[in-house]
Design a protein around this motif. Structure first.
Motif: not given
Ligand SMILES: NC(=O)C1=CN([C@@H]2O[C@H](COP(=O)(O)OP(=O)(O)OC[C@H]3O[C@@H](n4cnc5c(N)ncnc54)[C@H](OP(=O)(O)O)[C@@H]3O)[C@@H](O)[C@H]2O)[C@@H](O)CC1
Ligand SMILES: Nc1ncnc2c1ncn2[C@@H]1O[C@H](COP(=O)(O)OP(=O)(O)O)[C@@H](O)[C@H]1O
Ligand SMILES: [K+]
Length: 500
Positions: A259-264, A323-325, A433-440
């Motif tokens: 769910m973090g990916a969705a929140a980001l 993201p996070g799907l 280069a760290t998890g979640g930047t693409g979701d942003v």
């Protein structure tokens, strides 16, 4: 800014010389001056021992002119002229004549001409530039190996010698490994590709005022997008606007544990100016999102852990998915349905891309859809690439074939368009280069599409601002500690640089 080929750069030279009615040596003088100005700012200590390696062409001519200029500024310059045959360009010879006698010169035609080891702090590489016509062999290759083993910083003049400017080298080619490359006027494609990182180092451009008419008219399918272009694209908010003016975006994101990916993505979307945001998420995400992102409306799915059903899609100006799907069977079905029925433009990322690849749904992509794969996701969509140049070809073909925009993420993110054009980004840093930047990034681009930016402008603006937010975050926390949330925190500062 256009990326030109070596051939086009030669034409630009000719046009400049003709239009200004100057001798070609005057243009070389301009290039050497621009290089020297940059160099003296970067390396103000005149106590360093500088070796300048010069080949037989105009790149070597630049080296000789730079040697003269540095000598006049009290730098200790030593010149090696590397040329097994006595065949030099006219402007090389002009600058050889102009070289002050006080500068030590060694002529190297064969291995036995190598001088005794001397101590150099800096090496300027002027062996070959844009005139490289074949892989480097013989004494030139030996000199390049020698340079690469010296305990000195290496600065390439225009291009690291031995590196082709717009085509892959062969494995084992001799190529200078520069710490810095200072190139003239226009960027070269080679500088933008990961496979050339160890040769190019940090690269900079200096202006030498090539013909503005030529640069305006010359055609290319490869560009770098600049700060000036972002300034032109970005729209200020209007005094009497309201939240309806800036669009309602929908994000389809998240699954159990992700769910973090969705929140980001949601927070980034809101920080990028969207008027309203709804997030469709599995039930498990309901409390998480309502707490983490109170500004967003949450539409919970009937299923607890993953998405199974599309909500009513008719009120949105942009839909972001991925993201996070996760890739549950019901979610696969949802992606297929979305492609078939969407009334709004799509921004597709992460597992939604993987589903499209695995289910062979590429032909079902609605025209002008935006896809944001990293290289591995792109490989799943378009097949394996033999090298970075080949990957760009695949990118162009994919975008043309499916009529979509692809944001191929990386150190220099490249946007492909349905017309087959490529736009490279120059903001961003390895801290990202760290998890979640693409979701942003998905959140940002979705927000921009909802605000009615064209797909190309949404991609260019989004990628530029995302990288800029990363650069601003780096200034605060450095590269190592940087996390995706830092990008979101810095989006405001990034937009503000453009008065927005
Ligand atoms: N607008 C600008 O940007 C300006 C650029 N300027 C400068 O000019 C540079 C381009 O100069 P350039 O055209 O003379 O070519 P350059 O790179 O010196 O090499 C050509 C020579 O090398 C030779 N050669 C090639 N490959 C080889 C190999 N593998 N092994 C052995 N030999 C090889 C080739 O021989 P040939 O192929 O003819 O046998 C020829 O003799 C450019 O990078 C910039 O520094 C400024 O001065 C003015 C404004
Ligand atoms: N070395 C780098 N320099 C600049 N930007 C980078 C670098 N590495 C990654 N990025 C950027 O970070 C983002 C990573 O996205 P992605 O790989 O999808 O991450 P995630 O899936 O974890 O969100 C992309 O926008 C990419 O361009
Ligand atoms: K060079």
């Amino acid at each position: 800014m256009k990326i030109l080929t070596a051939l086009q750069i030669r034409e630009a030279d000719q046009r400049t010389i003709a239009e200004e009615n100057i001798p070609s040596a005057a243009l070389m003088e301009r290039a050497a001056n621009a290089f020297t100005e940059w160099f003296t700012r970067k390396f103000p200590d005149t106590g360093k021992n500088i070796l300048i390696c010069c080949g037989p062409g105009n790149n070597g001519g630049d080296g000789l002119a730079i040697a003269r200029m540095l000598h006049a500024l009290d730098y200790a310059a030593t010149v090696w002229i590397v040329a097994p045959e006595n065949k030099f360009s006219p402007d090389f010879l002009t600058n050889q004549e102009r070289l002050p006698a006080a500068i030590p010169v060694t002529n190297i035609k064969q291995t036995s001409d190598f001088p005794e080891a001397s101590e150099f702090n800096l090496v300027l590489d002027g062996l070959f530039g844009t005139g490289l016509s074949r892989s480097v062999t013989g004494i030139y290759a030996e000199i390049i190996q020698h340079i690469n083993h010296l305990p000195a910083q290496v600065i390439a003049i225009d291009v690291p010698s031995g590196l082709y400017t717009e085509a892959p080298n062969q494995l084992g080619d001799a190529i200078v490994q520069a710490d810095y490359t200072l190139s003239f006027e226009v960027p070269k494609l080679a500088f933008l590709l990961a496979q050339n990182e160890k040769y190019v180092g940090e690269w900079y451009l200096v202006a030498i005022n090539l013909s503005p008419a030529f640069l305006a008219d010359v055609t290319t399918d490869k560009f770098i997008f600049t700060r000036e272009q972002v300034t032109q694209i970005i729209q200020p908010r209007r005094k009497f606007s309201h939240k309806g003016t800036y669009g309602h975006a929908l994000l389809l994101a998240g699954s159990y544990g992700k769910m973090g990916a969705a929140a980001l993505a949601a927070r980034a979307c809101l920080r990028s100016g969207v008027g309203l945001l709804s997030v469709h998420c599995p039930k498990v995400g309901y409390t998480i999102l309502q707490t983490a992102v109170p500004e967003a409306m949450t539409l919970p799915d009937t299923e607890a852990t993953h998405l199974t059903q599309l909500p009513d899609l008719n009120t949105y100006q942009a839909i972001g998915i991925g993201p996070g799907l996760g890739k549950e069977p019901a979610t696969r079905h949802l992606v297929r349905q979305l492609l078939q029925t969407t009334p709004a433009p799509l921004v597709i990322d992460a597992d939604a891309l993987n589903i499209i690849a695995e289910e062979n749904l590429q032909p079902a992509l609605p025209p002008n859809t935006i896809l944001t794969p990293h290289p591995k996701e792109f490989e799943r969509l378009a097949g394996p690439a033999s090298d970075d140049y080949n990957r760009l070809k695949l990118l162009q073909n994919f975008c043309r074939q499916y009529g979509c925009f692809v944001v191929l993420k990386g150190g220099h993110t490249c946007i492909g368009t349905p017309a087959g054009d490529l736009y490279f980004n120059i903001t961003g840093n390895p801290g990202m280069a760290t998890g979640g930047t693409g979701d942003v990034l998905t959140g940002i681009i979705t927000a921009l599409v909802a605000q009615k930016y064209s797909p190309l402008d949404a991609c260019r603006l989004g990628v530029y601002l995302h990288g800029l937010a990363g650069d601003l975050a780096r200034d605060q926390v450095g590269e190592t500690a940087l996390i995706a949330s830092d990008l979101i925190e810095n989006l405001g500062a990034a937009f503000r640089q453009f008065g927005s």
